[in-house]
Design an enzyme around this catalytic site. Structure first.
Site, mmCIF file in Angstrom:
data_model
loop_
_atom_site.group_PDB
_atom_site.id
_atom_site.type_symbol
_atom_site.label_atom_id
_atom_site.label_comp_id
_atom_site.label_asym_id
_atom_site.label_seq_id
_atom_site.Cartn_x
_atom_site.Cartn_y
_atom_site.Cartn_z
ATOM 1 N N ARG A 157 -2.437 17.099 -5.094
ATOM 2 C CA ARG A 157 -1.388 16.075 -5.045
ATOM 3 C C ARG A 157 -1.688 15.032 -6.105
ATOM 4 O O ARG A 157 -2.853 14.695 -6.317
ATOM 5 C CB ARG A 157 -1.328 15.450 -3.638
ATOM 6 C CG ARG A 157 0.069 15.021 -3.242
ATOM 7 C CD ARG A 157 0.124 14.627 -1.792
ATOM 8 N NE ARG A 157 -0.111 13.207 -1.591
ATOM 9 C CZ ARG A 157 -0.039 12.592 -0.432
ATOM 10 N NH1 ARG A 157 0.274 13.286 0.656
ATOM 11 N NH2 ARG A 157 -0.262 11.299 -0.321
ATOM 12 N N ARG A 168 -6.010 3.818 -2.964
ATOM 13 C CA ARG A 168 -5.225 3.956 -1.720
ATOM 14 C C ARG A 168 -6.009 3.408 -0.519
ATOM 15 O O ARG A 168 -5.433 2.770 0.355
ATOM 16 C CB ARG A 168 -4.841 5.423 -1.511
ATOM 17 C CG ARG A 168 -3.750 5.875 -2.485
ATOM 18 C CD ARG A 168 -3.685 7.393 -2.595
ATOM 19 N NE ARG A 168 -3.312 8.059 -1.366
ATOM 20 C CZ ARG A 168 -3.579 9.336 -1.107
ATOM 21 N NH1 ARG A 168 -4.219 10.085 -1.980
ATOM 22 N NH2 ARG A 168 -3.177 9.872 0.031
HETATM 23 P P1 AP5 Z 1 -2.811 14.985 6.192
HETATM 24 O O1 AP5 Z 1 -2.276 15.418 7.502
HETATM 25 O O2 AP5 Z 1 -2.062 15.346 4.968
HETATM 26 O O3 AP5 Z 1 -3.160 13.422 6.228
HETATM 27 P P2 AP5 Z 1 -2.242 12.167 6.036
HETATM 28 O O4 AP5 Z 1 -2.743 11.126 6.971
HETATM 29 O O5 AP5 Z 1 -0.810 12.556 6.118
HETATM 30 O O6 AP5 Z 1 -2.652 11.763 4.558
HETATM 31 P P3 AP5 Z 1 -1.747 11.341 3.328
HETATM 32 O O7 AP5 Z 1 -2.639 11.447 2.121
HETATM 33 O O8 AP5 Z 1 -0.459 12.076 3.279
HETATM 34 O O9 AP5 Z 1 -1.495 9.846 3.694
HETATM 35 P P4 AP5 Z 1 -0.964 8.699 2.845
HETATM 36 O O10 AP5 Z 1 -0.667 7.700 3.866
HETATM 37 O O11 AP5 Z 1 -1.886 8.275 1.762
HETATM 38 O O12 AP5 Z 1 0.279 9.355 2.033
HETATM 39 P P5 AP5 Z 1 1.845 9.275 2.183
HETATM 40 O O13 AP5 Z 1 2.383 10.588 1.779
HETATM 41 O O14 AP5 Z 1 2.261 8.680 3.451
HETATM 42 O O15 AP5 Z 1 -4.300 15.578 6.061
HETATM 43 C C1 AP5 Z 1 -5.035 15.401 4.871
HETATM 44 C C2 AP5 Z 1 -5.862 16.671 4.607
HETATM 45 O O16 AP5 Z 1 -6.807 16.819 5.663
HETATM 46 C C3 AP5 Z 1 -5.023 17.947 4.599
HETATM 47 O O17 AP5 Z 1 -5.546 18.831 3.653
HETATM 48 C C4 AP5 Z 1 -5.190 18.496 6.020
HETATM 49 O O18 AP5 Z 1 -5.059 19.892 6.067
HETATM 50 C C5 AP5 Z 1 -6.600 18.034 6.369
HETATM 51 N N1 AP5 Z 1 -6.760 17.719 7.789
HETATM 52 C C6 AP5 Z 1 -5.865 17.148 8.625
HETATM 53 N N2 AP5 Z 1 -6.377 16.988 9.863
HETATM 54 C C7 AP5 Z 1 -7.671 17.472 9.795
HETATM 55 C C8 AP5 Z 1 -8.729 17.575 10.751
HETATM 56 N N3 AP5 Z 1 -8.593 17.143 12.022
HETATM 57 N N4 AP5 Z 1 -9.897 18.105 10.345
HETATM 58 C C9 AP5 Z 1 -10.059 18.520 9.036
HETATM 59 N N5 AP5 Z 1 -9.089 18.466 8.092
HETATM 60 C C10 AP5 Z 1 -7.919 17.937 8.470
HETATM 61 O O19 AP5 Z 1 2.215 8.209 1.029
HETATM 62 C C11 AP5 Z 1 2.033 8.528 -0.322
HETATM 63 C C12 AP5 Z 1 2.521 7.383 -1.183
HETATM 64 O O20 AP5 Z 1 3.929 7.190 -0.973
HETATM 65 C C13 AP5 Z 1 1.898 6.010 -0.899
HETATM 66 O O21 AP5 Z 1 0.664 5.837 -1.568
HETATM 67 C C14 AP5 Z 1 2.988 5.083 -1.419
HETATM 68 O O22 AP5 Z 1 2.978 5.015 -2.824
HETATM 69 C C15 AP5 Z 1 4.275 5.796 -0.995
HETATM 70 N N6 AP5 Z 1 4.729 5.415 0.360
HETATM 71 C C16 AP5 Z 1 4.930 6.238 1.415
HETATM 72 N N7 AP5 Z 1 5.350 5.559 2.482
HETATM 73 C C17 AP5 Z 1 5.426 4.272 2.108
HETATM 74 C C18 AP5 Z 1 5.790 3.066 2.785
HETATM 75 N N8 AP5 Z 1 6.153 3.071 4.074
HETATM 76 N N9 AP5 Z 1 5.736 1.899 2.075
HETATM 77 C C19 AP5 Z 1 5.376 1.877 0.787
HETATM 78 N N10 AP5 Z 1 5.025 2.978 0.089
HETATM 79 C C20 AP5 Z 1 5.045 4.171 0.748
HETATM 80 MG MG MG Z 2 0.796 12.628 4.773
#
Ligand code: AP5
Ligand code: MG
Length: 226
Positions: A157, A168
């Protein structure tokens, strides 16, 4: 009673993984603001163009844009009987806006997934997603380096490089962690231990949701209570 759920937690906590499971199990939509933004970038929409660089730096997209996206999405009919929000709210301003949107609806259940930072960094360093459909690789790919859902190429990603991950984490601490204080006094808040297998986390989340839905809101459930 509608299951109106928020998944809180730092990058890599498993919000997306668990939100998808809960949504499937309960027949409610998963609303991932990160996925909505990444889809806009992938499709080359005007909004996608304007948020791409911000996301690639690991910074947050502006509150007005995000509140607009979620207001529109929660107003659709499929969200009337419940939803799982993944990645929203992310700031106190967004949380306050969500409270306004929830007027007249069933209470929000807020689940905060807690994982140590070293484990978060390990997970994000290993994550691969499909460049076509965006799904996270699950280790069951039949062809190496190819998505098991659509056959697309797997890639890192764009915000999972180690430097951007550090940014982050910093932004999470500064802007999003205060939401734990914003919500933790509510009877529908629970902390969940996310440093277990995904199946164990899912079981704890399901138990917490059931306990909260059954009105046993003051009992401990689902991992270490705050
Ligand atoms: P995963 O389930 O993908 O974790 P996640 O918490 O969803 O992590 P993200 O990286 O997606 O969170 P984020 O908050 O940084 O990103 P978002 O997309 O919201 O798991 C991660 C990995 O671990 C995977 O490979 C999975 O298989 C593995 N895994 C899961 N559970 C496990 C377990 N129990 N044991 C082992 N492995 C495991 O946001 C991205 C960007 O979008 C932000 O930085 C920002 O720029 C923007 N954005 C999004 N929402 C907003 C908002 N509300 N306001 C402002 N900007 C925003
Ligand atoms: Mg996510």
């Amino acid at each position: 009673m509608a299951t109106n759920l928020i998944m809180l937690g730092p990058p890599g906590a498993g919000k997306g993984t668990q939100a998808e499971r809960v949504a499937l199990a309960r027949g409610i939509p998963r609303i991932s603001t990160g996925d909505i933004l990444r889809e806009a970038v992938h499709d080359g929409t005007m909004m996608g163009g304007s948020v791409r660089a911000v996301m690639d730096r690991g910074e947050l997209v502006g509150d007005d844009v995000m509140i607009g996206i979620v207001t529109e999405r929660l107003g659709r009919p499929d969200a009337e009987n419940g939803f799982v929000l993944d990645g929203f709210p992310r700031t106190v301003t967004q949380a306050a806006a969500l409270d306004t949107l929830m007027a007249g609806r069933d209470p929000l259940i807020v689940l905060d997934i807690v994982v140590p930072e070293a484990e978060l960094a390990r997970r994000l360093g290993m994550r691969m997603i499909c460049e076509d459909c965006g799904v996270t690789a699950d280790g069951h790919e039949t062809a190496p380096g190819r998505c098991s859902r659509c056959g697309g190429r797997l890639m890192q990603r764009s915000d999972d490089s180690s430097l951007v991950v550090l940014e982050r984490f910093k932004i999470y601490q500064r802007a999003t962690k205060p939401l734990v204080d914003f919500y933790h006094g509510r009877p529908t808040f629970r902390s969940i231990n996310g440093a277990q297998t995904a199946d164990c986390v899912a079981a704890d989340l399901a138990a917490a949701i059931e306990a909260l839905r059954n009105g046993r809101v003051n009992g401990a459930s689902g991992g270490s209570p705050r």
